[in-house]
Design a protein around this motif. Structure first.
Motif, mmCIF file in Angstrom:
data_model
loop_
_atom_site.group_PDB
_atom_site.id
_atom_site.type_symbol
_atom_site.label_atom_id
_atom_site.label_comp_id
_atom_site.label_asym_id
_atom_site.label_seq_id
_atom_site.Cartn_x
_atom_site.Cartn_y
_atom_site.Cartn_z
ATOM 1 N N TRP A 86 -1.820 2.789 7.042
ATOM 2 C CA TRP A 86 -2.128 3.022 6.200
ATOM 3 C C TRP A 86 -3.227 1.736 5.681
ATOM 4 O O TRP A 86 -3.928 1.689 4.962
ATOM 5 C CB TRP A 86 -2.207 4.231 4.950
ATOM 6 N N GLY A 87 -2.135 0.476 5.341
ATOM 7 C CA GLY A 87 -2.266 -0.675 4.551
ATOM 8 C C GLY A 87 -3.149 -0.468 5.172
ATOM 9 O O GLY A 87 -4.163 -1.812 4.167
ATOM 10 N N VAL A 88 -2.780 -0.984 6.603
ATOM 11 C CA VAL A 88 -3.726 -2.491 7.478
ATOM 12 C C VAL A 88 -4.869 -1.605 7.143
ATOM 13 O O VAL A 88 -6.085 -2.083 7.310
ATOM 14 C CB VAL A 88 -3.884 -1.711 9.209
ATOM 15 N N ALA A 89 -5.803 -0.161 6.909
ATOM 16 C CA ALA A 89 -6.881 0.116 7.295
ATOM 17 C C ALA A 89 -7.369 -0.404 5.708
ATOM 18 O O ALA A 89 -8.563 -0.456 5.715
ATOM 19 C CB ALA A 89 -6.900 1.954 7.122
ATOM 20 N N TYR A 90 -6.562 -0.003 4.619
ATOM 21 C CA TYR A 90 -6.633 -0.272 3.298
ATOM 22 C C TYR A 90 -7.601 -2.777 3.634
ATOM 23 O O TYR A 90 -8.344 -2.474 2.890
ATOM 24 C CB TYR A 90 -5.486 0.016 2.096
ATOM 25 N N ALA A 91 -6.877 -2.712 4.220
ATOM 26 C CA ALA A 91 -6.708 -4.533 4.430
ATOM 27 C C ALA A 91 -8.197 -4.591 4.513
ATOM 28 O O ALA A 91 -9.174 -5.127 4.279
ATOM 29 C CB ALA A 91 -6.071 -4.725 4.380
ATOM 30 N N VAL A 92 -8.666 -3.595 5.942
ATOM 31 C CA VAL A 92 -10.079 -3.427 6.762
ATOM 32 C C VAL A 92 -11.372 -3.135 5.518
ATOM 33 O O VAL A 92 -11.959 -4.006 5.131
ATOM 34 C CB VAL A 92 -10.208 -2.546 7.539
ATOM 35 N N CYS A 93 -10.960 -2.379 4.519
ATOM 36 C CA CYS A 93 -11.659 -1.763 3.499
ATOM 37 C C CYS A 93 -11.915 -2.606 2.834
ATOM 38 O O CYS A 93 -13.565 -2.750 2.467
ATOM 39 C CB CYS A 93 -10.962 -0.581 3.144
ATOM 40 N N ALA A 94 -10.943 -3.550 2.289
ATOM 41 C CA ALA A 94 -11.348 -4.625 1.112
ATOM 42 C C ALA A 94 -12.217 -6.029 1.506
ATOM 43 O O ALA A 94 -13.243 -6.171 0.717
ATOM 44 C CB ALA A 94 -9.845 -5.412 1.507
ATOM 45 N N LEU A 95 -12.084 -5.798 3.023
ATOM 46 C CA LEU A 95 -12.548 -7.213 3.636
ATOM 47 C C LEU A 95 -14.257 -6.026 3.851
ATOM 48 O O LEU A 95 -15.483 -7.283 3.240
ATOM 49 C CB LEU A 95 -12.337 -6.923 4.744
ATOM 50 N N GLY A 96 -14.637 -5.099 3.200
ATOM 51 C CA GLY A 96 -15.626 -4.915 4.129
ATOM 52 C C GLY A 96 -16.281 -4.581 2.449
ATOM 53 O O GLY A 96 -17.469 -5.296 2.649
ATOM 54 N N VAL A 138 -4.728 9.264 1.333
ATOM 55 C CA VAL A 138 -3.499 8.503 0.593
ATOM 56 C C VAL A 138 -2.617 9.702 -0.014
ATOM 57 O O VAL A 138 -1.221 10.055 -0.109
ATOM 58 C CB VAL A 138 -3.122 7.853 0.314
ATOM 59 N N GLN A 139 -3.064 10.426 -0.061
ATOM 60 C CA GLN A 139 -2.838 11.697 -0.667
ATOM 61 C C GLN A 139 -1.810 12.472 0.245
ATOM 62 O O GLN A 139 -0.311 12.746 -0.625
ATOM 63 C CB GLN A 139 -3.670 12.305 -1.363
ATOM 64 N N PRO A 140 -1.557 13.250 1.457
ATOM 65 C CA PRO A 140 -0.720 13.808 1.725
ATOM 66 C C PRO A 140 0.254 13.095 1.743
ATOM 67 O O PRO A 140 1.074 13.845 2.400
ATOM 68 C CB PRO A 140 -1.659 14.949 2.544
ATOM 69 N N ILE A 141 0.122 12.061 2.154
ATOM 70 C CA ILE A 141 1.082 11.077 2.831
ATOM 71 C C ILE A 141 1.737 10.831 2.031
ATOM 72 O O ILE A 141 3.273 11.044 2.068
ATOM 73 C CB ILE A 141 -0.152 9.605 3.744
ATOM 74 N N LEU A 157 1.351 -3.523 -0.642
ATOM 75 C CA LEU A 157 0.976 -3.099 0.563
ATOM 76 C C LEU A 157 2.272 -3.124 1.402
ATOM 77 O O LEU A 157 3.071 -3.813 0.994
ATOM 78 C CB LEU A 157 -0.064 -3.370 0.931
ATOM 79 N N PRO A 158 2.930 -2.146 1.882
ATOM 80 C CA PRO A 158 2.193 -1.153 2.405
ATOM 81 C C PRO A 158 3.174 0.083 1.092
ATOM 82 O O PRO A 158 3.832 -0.166 0.136
ATOM 83 C CB PRO A 158 3.022 -0.353 3.341
ATOM 84 N N ILE A 159 2.438 1.426 1.153
ATOM 85 C CA ILE A 159 2.895 2.085 0.252
ATOM 86 C C ILE A 159 4.158 3.164 1.262
ATOM 87 O O ILE A 159 4.172 3.946 0.955
ATOM 88 C CB ILE A 159 1.475 3.103 0.500
#
Length: 688
Positions: free
Chosen positions: A177-187, A21-24, A84-86
């Motif tokens: 990035w937002g979709v991947a964050y949702a997956v991470c939150a579930l995990g 997310v930093q360079p994005i 989200l999204p960022i």
């Protein structure tokens, strides 16, 4: 085993997103704040402080009952999903003289504050939960997950310039990035539920008569040492990044390399294979670190740190990496039992945040020059001396060589640092510093040769003769035989001119102004305007009063077009690329479209592309061709005093014959890059 793998996968994904997310975001907001390298520095300060907040939250939460931990953390994850999204809100674009650092921090808090906070807390929380779910003999293995997390962070930094940026535009990046964050939150939710439940079950079934051995809470001194060992490499990371981006280019490649090396050092020392364990291993890292620390100090003192890329990048990046390995290795050697790991990570984050705040926020407001880098090199030498003393473990003969080397380096760094400070003070009559860098006014020469110069960092942005009969003459890159000089002289024969200029400098362009002309300057940095009015006479002596619009040029021009107020300029001079940290957003196809909308049909855009490290001729030529325009390059190598070698490229619908006679068209180059707002690759433009 399953809970360990699930925890590791979630930690790796969270760290990947944490650093992706930093360079994005930094790349998206870079044009809003003038394309300055300060955007990355201030962004890094935000991310370090939010990381600290995440570790504080994790340390507080792990002391609560398991059920409370689950509910609180799942609530935070759910709240973050709602933000989200960022995608940065255009309402946060600066419109005037706002403090850039405050603007960047406020924007990042609103855009990514909650998701980043939750990701920052993931690694320490999951490591602590996992340690509670494992057997006592297995608990120390959780520190390897910290190496895993840094591997995920490093993968994100390497993926961005090579896989993400070249293939996906900014909107796709933010939404993915937002979709991947949702997956991470579930995990994370799954691991939290399973691990805290297992820990609670273990606590109720373990015999009360045989409690496990408990390591006492580390003392205050140990906490201070952890924080200092984290602070030095964190501060050096930002100082070296600032040095490279202000003397090479403000591009993600040079943002990412130092940070990637910083993360790699964590991977090595926490991975568990003994990369920094034992006397010999320490010496193999410590002695080269001391040598390169001395080399970096030498490089600063010679030509004020201006060196070819092939020397500057390996020297400073390699030196930073060795410093990080030694400091982080000493810190890893002092890590506590897993019971106190959140305390350990909290001190690590606190030291990192202090170092980042010191370099990114305090130094620009307190120091008048880049004194932090030589000061940090001295601190590194002192840390090296302490590490050398500790490495000997009571054996004086084993301590002697590294300790003697460290003492020599301390003396050498001090001497070179004083040389650097002296060079920065040489001839200076004024010095100011803000978020955008250090601005100095110097006076050199005697009699008719006396002149004042305006320097931004190590780059000269204009000069003027002190002699009264010479001070109205155009100087530096604007001489009569330069591209812009010939263009203004040619256009001046047709009547009063309307001239728009991106970048004020000392106001040298006004030496061509005549009664009836209109000159509009777009300047990002307010202290440049103050210096031009106070220390130079181009503005005061001009026959017309120039208009100075204090804002990023492109944002200001876009607002003027939105308000149906085109400039109808005869000439637009874009002089923002002689510095090595160039604002890329002023040199894209979309930017050229903005200039054309402000240009009179017969007008010309003049790009000043004199640059030590970047070959921008093919970039400008491809921009012109993409719009169906002609381009003409005019090089000037003067012999007169106060003149500088310059390269200007004129772009327009038609280049007048008198100008064609003194220049040449830039030849077509195979695979020449077309820079756009969504894709630009400065790496290919570097002069190696």
């Amino acid at each position: 085993m399953l809970i360990t793998l699930a925890s590791g996968a979630t930690i790796v994904l969270s760290s990947f997103l944490l650093f992706l997310v930093q360079p994005i975001l930094a790349k998206q907001i870079l044009p809003w704040f003038g394309g300055s390298s300060a955007v990355w520095t201030v962004s890094m300060v935000f991310f370090q402080c939010t990381l600290l907040a995440g570790y504080v939250y994790a340390h507080w939460l792990q002391g609560r009952p398991p059920r409370v931990q689950r509910v609180v953390h799942l609530t935070l994850l759910a709240a973050a999903l709602l933000t989200l999204p960022i995608v940065p809100d255009v309402a946060h674009k600066p419109v005037g003289e706002e403090d850039a650092a405050r603007g960047i921090l406020g924007l990042l808090v609103v855009t990514v504050g909650l998701p980043y906070l939750s990701l920052a807390a993931t690694s320490p929380l999951l490591q602590r939960w996992l340690s509670q779910a494992l057997e006592p003999v297995q608990q120390k293995q959780v520190y390897r997950l910290f190496a895993w997390s840094n591997a995920g962070s490093l993968a994100a930094l390497l993926a961005y310039p090579f896989l993400v940026e070249p293939w996906f535009d900014s909107d796709v990046q933010s939404h993915a990035w937002g979709v991947a964050y949702a997956v991470c939150a579930l995990g994370c939710a799954g691991v939290a539920w399973r691990a805290t439940g297992t820990a609670a079950s273990r606590a109720t079934t373990s015999p009360a008569s045989s409690p496990p051995a408990v390591e006492p809470v580390p003392g205050l001194g140990r906490h201070v040492v952890w924080a200092v060992l984290a602070m030095v490499p964190s501060a050096l990371l930002l100082a070296v990044t600032t040095h490279l981006t202000q003397n090479v280019a403000s591009i993600p490649f040079l943002w990412i390399v130092p940070l990637a090396l910083y993360l790699l050092s964590f991977m090595l020392v926490f991975e568990g294979r003994g990369w920094y364990v034992g006397l010999v291993a320490r010496w193999l890292w410590l002695l080269p670190m001391l040598v390169l620390t001395l080399g970096m100090a030498w490089a600063l003192s010679v030509n004020s740190g201006m060196h070819p890329i092939a020397i500057a990048i390996p020297l400073f990046a390699g030196g930073l990496f060795l410093v990080c390995v030694v400091c982080h290795g000493e810190m890893a050697a002092l890590r506590p039992a897993p019971r106190h790991l959140t305390r350990f990570y909290l001190c690590m984050a606190l030291g990192g945040a202090i170092g980042g705040l010191g370099v990114g926020m305090v130094a620009p407001r307190v120091l008048t020059g880049y004194w932090e880098l030589p000061g940090l090199l001295l601190a590194v030498a002192l840390v090296g001396a302490g590490a050398a003393w500790r490495a000997g473990a009571g054996r004086w003969t084993l301590r002697f060589v590294p300790l003697a080397t460290a003492i020599v380096v301390v003396i050498g760094v001090s001497a070179y640092g004083l040389d650097y400070l002296g060079a920065q003070n040489n001839g200076a009559i004024s010095r100011e510093r803000n978020t955008y860098g250090v601005l100095r006014v110097t006076q050199t020469g005697q009699g008719p040769q006396a002149a004042r110069q305006l320097l931004h960092g190590t780059i000269m942005h204009g000069e003027q003769s002190v002699a009264e009969d010479l001070r109205r003459r155009p100087s530096s890159y604007y001489g009569e035989a330069s591209g812009i000089g010939r263009l203004l002289e040619h256009k001046g024969t047709t009547g009063p001119l309307r001239v728009g200029a991106v970048g004020l400098g000392t106001g040298t362009l006004l030496s061509y102004a005549r009664e009836g002309d209109t000159y509009v300057f777009y300047e990002l940095d307010g202290q440049v305007v103050s210096a031009a009015r106070r220390w130079f006479r181009y503005i005061a002596d001009a026959p017309v009063e120039p208009q100075v619009r204090l804002c990023d040029a492109r944002l200001s021009m876009e607002r003027e077009l939105a308000d149906h107020q085109p400039g109808r300029y005869d000439v637009i001079a874009v002089d923002a690329f002689s510095s090595d940290a160039i604002p890329v957003h002023l040199l894209t196809r979309e930017a050229l479209g903005v200039y054309l909308d402000h240009l009179h049909p017969d007008g010309l855009v003049a790009f000043h592309i004199s640059n030590r490290y970047l070959d921008l001729s093919p970039v400008v030529a491809e921009l012109a061709r993409s719009r169906g325009l002609e381009n003409w390059q005019i090089d000037h190598t003067p012999s007169e005093p106060h003149q500088r070698t310059s390269r200007w490229v004129l772009v327009g619908r038609s280049i007048p014959a008198p100008l064609q006679a003194v220049g040449n068209a830039i030849p077509n180059r195979p695979n020449a890059p077309l820079w756009t707002d969504r894709y630009n690759n400065m790496f290919k433009a570097l002069r190696w």
